[in-house]
Design a protein around this motif. Sequence first.
Motif, mmCIF file in Angstrom:
data_model
loop_
_atom_site.group_PDB
_atom_site.id
_atom_site.type_symbol
_atom_site.label_atom_id
_atom_site.label_comp_id
_atom_site.label_asym_id
_atom_site.label_seq_id
_atom_site.Cartn_x
_atom_site.Cartn_y
_atom_site.Cartn_z
ATOM 1 N N VAL A 59 0.850 -1.187 0.000
ATOM 2 C CA VAL A 59 0.000 0.000 0.000
ATOM 3 C C VAL A 59 0.891 1.243 0.000
ATOM 4 O O VAL A 59 1.373 1.662 1.047
ATOM 5 N N THR A 61 -0.050 4.295 -0.961
ATOM 6 C CA THR A 61 -0.812 5.542 -0.855
ATOM 7 C C THR A 61 -1.042 5.989 0.579
ATOM 8 O O THR A 61 -1.552 7.080 0.807
ATOM 9 N N LEU A 62 -0.671 5.174 1.537
ATOM 10 C CA LEU A 62 -0.887 5.475 2.952
ATOM 11 C C LEU A 62 0.455 5.538 3.669
ATOM 12 O O LEU A 62 1.353 4.766 3.378
ATOM 13 N N SER A 63 0.557 6.481 4.605
ATOM 14 C CA SER A 63 1.740 6.544 5.455
ATOM 15 C C SER A 63 1.291 6.392 6.902
ATOM 16 O O SER A 63 0.293 6.975 7.316
ATOM 17 N N ILE A 64 2.000 5.610 7.648
ATOM 18 C CA ILE A 64 1.656 5.403 9.056
ATOM 19 C C ILE A 64 2.224 6.523 9.918
ATOM 20 O O ILE A 64 1.570 7.007 10.826
ATOM 21 N N GLN A 142 -3.398 8.341 16.213
ATOM 22 C CA GLN A 142 -3.403 8.468 14.758
ATOM 23 C C GLN A 142 -2.499 7.405 14.118
ATOM 24 O O GLN A 142 -2.876 6.776 13.128
ATOM 25 N N ASN A 146 -3.774 4.269 11.682
ATOM 26 C CA ASN A 146 -3.180 3.982 10.381
ATOM 27 C C ASN A 146 -2.641 2.550 10.325
ATOM 28 O O ASN A 146 -2.827 1.839 9.343
ATOM 29 N N GLY A 149 -5.351 -0.216 10.267
ATOM 30 C CA GLY A 149 -6.144 -0.243 9.045
ATOM 31 C C GLY A 149 -5.622 -1.247 8.027
ATOM 32 O O GLY A 149 -6.276 -1.502 7.017
ATOM 33 N N LEU A 150 -4.469 -1.807 8.268
ATOM 34 C CA LEU A 150 -3.860 -2.791 7.367
ATOM 35 C C LEU A 150 -3.757 -4.134 8.074
ATOM 36 O O LEU A 150 -3.862 -4.209 9.304
ATOM 37 N N LYS A 158 5.290 -1.870 6.394
ATOM 38 C CA LYS A 158 5.152 -0.448 6.052
ATOM 39 C C LYS A 158 5.798 0.406 7.144
ATOM 40 O O LYS A 158 6.540 1.335 6.854
#
Length: 173
Positions: A59, A61-64, A142, A146, A149-150, A158
């Motif tokens: 993924v 498009t997402l940053s933790i 936050q 994040n 969510g995975l 990630k």
Amino acid sequence: MRGSPLLLCLFSLACWGNLVPTAGDKIFHWGACRVSLSLTEIRAGFTAIKANIQSRDPVRTLSILSHSLHEVKSSDRCCITHQLFTFYVDKVFKHCRTEDSFVNRKISSIANSFLSARRKLGQCREQNSCMCGEESTEKLKQILTNYEGLNVTAAAMKSLGELDILLDWMEKS
């Protein structure tokens, strides 16, 4: 009785050795806490495996971490750093195993550095020298949102792949 001066000398050297940073270590001041940590060694270990780890990130498009560490107040740096070390030790490193023994050794080495720093920050927290404010609690929430969510393995890879974000933030603070 003859051995006791020798034992005292060895004990004194061992204690002194824990107070003096080793070559490459930098002493970080997070609030009232001082922690000796070799970011050079951690960064070298991460750089050696970065391409391998980031290639496993499904993924892009997402940053933790990226938006969570900006503008952390200096009074919250000790707490958020402790929480991030805990996050990496308890959640990330446990799920970052590959078929490559070289990569696994590097991950283990980085994990050991984080574990040692977390232990030192934990001692500060026990002495009430590292307090958690509302901002640091919100930033960690936050990050966890994040992460959760995975799936566990993807989130761990990630997070490990974003380690340079954390290291850059630590060097700036």
